[in-house]
Design a protein around this motif. Structure first.
Motif, mmCIF file in Angstrom:
data_model
loop_
_atom_site.group_PDB
_atom_site.id
_atom_site.type_symbol
_atom_site.label_atom_id
_atom_site.label_comp_id
_atom_site.label_asym_id
_atom_site.label_seq_id
_atom_site.Cartn_x
_atom_site.Cartn_y
_atom_site.Cartn_z
ATOM 1 N N ARG A 52 -5.132 11.244 -0.511
ATOM 2 C CA ARG A 52 -3.809 10.691 -0.253
ATOM 3 C C ARG A 52 -3.053 10.547 -1.563
ATOM 4 N NH1 ARG A 52 -2.220 5.709 -1.598
ATOM 5 N NH2 ARG A 52 -3.710 4.032 -2.014
ATOM 6 N N ILE A 53 -1.716 10.608 -1.473
ATOM 7 C CA ILE A 53 -0.863 10.473 -2.653
ATOM 8 C C ILE A 53 -0.803 9.009 -3.075
ATOM 9 C CG2 ILE A 53 1.502 10.697 -3.513
ATOM 10 C CD1 ILE A 53 1.809 13.143 -1.698
ATOM 11 N N GLY A 54 -0.952 8.759 -4.372
ATOM 12 C CA GLY A 54 -0.889 7.400 -4.898
ATOM 13 C C GLY A 54 0.328 7.139 -5.768
ATOM 14 N N ARG A 55 0.951 8.210 -6.278
ATOM 15 C CA ARG A 55 2.114 8.037 -7.152
ATOM 16 C C ARG A 55 3.042 9.220 -7.015
ATOM 17 N NH1 ARG A 55 3.165 10.554 -12.051
ATOM 18 N NH2 ARG A 55 4.591 9.495 -13.490
ATOM 19 N N VAL A 56 4.346 8.946 -6.978
ATOM 20 C CA VAL A 56 5.378 9.985 -6.991
ATOM 21 C C VAL A 56 6.415 9.606 -8.036
ATOM 22 C CG1 VAL A 56 7.201 11.162 -5.713
ATOM 23 C CG2 VAL A 56 5.051 10.600 -4.559
ATOM 24 N N THR A 206 18.473 7.620 -13.123
ATOM 25 C CA THR A 206 18.128 8.993 -13.495
ATOM 26 C C THR A 206 16.754 9.392 -12.991
ATOM 27 O OG1 THR A 206 17.213 8.203 -15.595
ATOM 28 C CG2 THR A 206 19.523 8.900 -15.592
ATOM 29 N N ASP A 207 16.022 8.432 -12.437
ATOM 30 C CA ASP A 207 14.668 8.706 -11.989
ATOM 31 C C ASP A 207 14.230 7.646 -10.999
ATOM 32 O OD1 ASP A 207 13.512 6.418 -13.589
ATOM 33 O OD2 ASP A 207 14.246 7.668 -15.223
ATOM 34 N N LEU A 208 13.111 7.888 -10.355
ATOM 35 C CA LEU A 208 12.487 6.932 -9.444
ATOM 36 C C LEU A 208 10.982 7.177 -9.491
ATOM 37 C CD1 LEU A 208 12.461 4.842 -7.080
ATOM 38 C CD2 LEU A 208 12.678 6.809 -5.534
ATOM 39 N N THR A 209 10.228 6.141 -9.835
ATOM 40 C CA THR A 209 8.769 6.230 -9.835
ATOM 41 C C THR A 209 8.217 5.199 -8.865
ATOM 42 O OG1 THR A 209 8.691 6.973 -12.136
ATOM 43 C CG2 THR A 209 6.669 6.061 -11.210
ATOM 44 N N VAL A 210 7.368 5.661 -7.957
ATOM 45 C CA VAL A 210 6.772 4.786 -6.951
ATOM 46 C C VAL A 210 5.256 4.920 -7.022
ATOM 47 C CG1 VAL A 210 6.597 4.210 -4.503
ATOM 48 C CG2 VAL A 210 8.771 5.037 -5.433
ATOM 49 N N GLN A 211 4.578 3.799 -7.111
ATOM 50 C CA GLN A 211 3.115 3.760 -7.133
ATOM 51 C C GLN A 211 2.646 2.875 -5.985
ATOM 52 O OE1 GLN A 211 3.365 2.281 -11.155
ATOM 53 N NE2 GLN A 211 2.137 3.984 -11.913
ATOM 54 N N LEU A 212 1.772 3.404 -5.143
ATOM 55 C CA LEU A 212 1.266 2.671 -3.997
ATOM 56 C C LEU A 212 -0.240 2.485 -4.130
ATOM 57 C CD1 LEU A 212 3.140 4.301 -0.964
ATOM 58 C CD2 LEU A 212 3.792 2.280 -2.294
ATOM 59 N N HIS A 213 -0.693 1.231 -4.090
ATOM 60 C CA HIS A 213 -2.129 0.972 -4.083
ATOM 61 C C HIS A 213 -2.659 0.868 -2.654
ATOM 62 C CE1 HIS A 213 -1.312 -3.291 -3.180
ATOM 63 N NE2 HIS A 213 -0.430 -3.265 -4.159
ATOM 64 N N ARG A 214 -1.735 0.772 -1.687
ATOM 65 C CA ARG A 214 -2.099 0.768 -0.276
ATOM 66 C C ARG A 214 -1.003 1.437 0.523
ATOM 67 N NH1 ARG A 214 -0.921 -2.531 4.045
ATOM 68 N NH2 ARG A 214 0.052 -4.183 2.798
ATOM 69 N N MET A 215 -1.388 2.238 1.509
ATOM 70 C CA MET A 215 -0.384 2.877 2.339
ATOM 71 C C MET A 215 0.258 1.848 3.253
ATOM 72 S SD MET A 215 -0.244 5.885 1.293
ATOM 73 C CE MET A 215 0.818 6.624 2.531
ATOM 74 N N PRO A 216 1.589 1.847 3.345
ATOM 75 C CA PRO A 216 2.275 0.864 4.181
ATOM 76 C C PRO A 216 2.038 1.101 5.667
ATOM 77 C CG PRO A 216 3.825 2.489 3.366
ATOM 78 C CD PRO A 216 2.524 2.757 2.672
ATOM 79 N N GLU A 217 2.127 0.025 6.428
ATOM 80 C CA GLU A 217 1.997 0.098 7.874
ATOM 81 C C GLU A 217 3.288 -0.389 8.513
ATOM 82 O OE1 GLU A 217 -1.574 -1.721 9.394
ATOM 83 O OE2 GLU A 217 -2.638 -1.377 7.498
#
Length: 260
Positions: A52-56, A206-217
């Motif tokens: 699963r993806i953890g960071r975009v 100019t950018d967007l960084t998203v880090q998820l430690h858990r997938m949202p429900e």
């Protein structure tokens, strides 16, 4: 009748609908929908069930026109436990957005987190009145999402806590994925927590960084957002991200600040 933020036209091409229109120009998209579209193609790139993806991290290279766009994704660095993906979004102006994602092998049950360090902080839920973004545009991103503020507002300067959910799918005919829901919401951090007036200033990320430690429900994503601004014209918006069960990750945006 609008069916989604984007209408698929085949061969990686999507037609942007008026739901993607942003606050800065009648002819340019809000950053959230194209970021979510990049998330859409990243998730579909050589998918692996156990990953699963953890960071975009999304780089916004220029205004995204309200027109047809073409997206593509590829595996840049394959791996047994971690791999890197890249996605691009082009318009008739050329490359306008690029995203890099890290995808991780899921280790269910293999990591024992001490209860004292398990993230469990929550925010008050979305059971409250909806808010509208103040704009002269009849149709835009503000019609594609529902906003419910716990604190702050679009017009009240300073930190804000706001729940958001999609009213339409990112891609017509599909069900939004958790990553799509998070990416389109996370790009609102600078808008809901601005410390500068909308009429006098621009505060464009100019950018967007998203880090998820858990997938949202669930359908709702909450941003607890704050903007840090400096007289030199560079700012930072950062958001703690939640679903109704608790924290899911964080997002940041680098901001260009200037007088209109």
């Amino acid at each position: 009748m609008v069916e989604g933020f984007y209408l698929p036209e085949g061969d990686g091409r999507f037609l942007a609908t008026e739901l993607t229109r942003g606050p800065w120009s009648m002819d340019a998209q809000h950053g959230g929908p194209p970021a979510a579209l990049l998330g859409h193609v990243l998730e579909g790139c050589a998918p692996r069930e156990e990953f699963r993806i953890g960071r975009v991290a999304v780089e916004i290279l220029g205004p995204v026109p309200l027109a047809q766009v073409r997206v593509a994704a590829r595996v840049v660095r394959p791996g047994r436990s971690v791999e890197m993906l890249e996605a691009t979004l082009e318009s008739e102006r050329g490359l306008v957005m690029r995203a890099v994602a890290w995808r991780f092998r899921v280790a269910e049950g293999q990591v024992e987190v001490p209860p004292a360090f398990a993230p469990n902080e929550r925010r008050p839920g979305p059971e409250r009145e909806s808010s509208e973004f103040p704009t002269a545009h009849a149709v835009g991103f503000h019609k594609g999402l529902e906003y419910r503020f716990v604190s702050g507002s679009f017009t009240e300067p300073g930190p804000a806590v706001c729940w958001m959910r999609l009213r339409y799918p990112i891609v017509a005919g599909t069900t939004p994925s958790p990553w799509e829901r998070v990416l389109v919401a996370a790009d609102h951090g600078n808008g809901i927590s601005s410390v500068l007036g909308w009429d006098s200033y621009v505060f464009i990320n100019t950018d967007l960084t998203v880090q998820l430690h858990r997938m949202p429900e669930g359908e709702w994503v909450c941003l607890d957002a704050v903007t840090h601004a400096q007289p030199e014209g560079v700012g930072l918006a950062e958001s703690a991200l939640f679903d109704e069960k608790g924290p899911i990750g964080r997002s940041t945006q680098t901001l260009h600040l200037a007088r209109r």
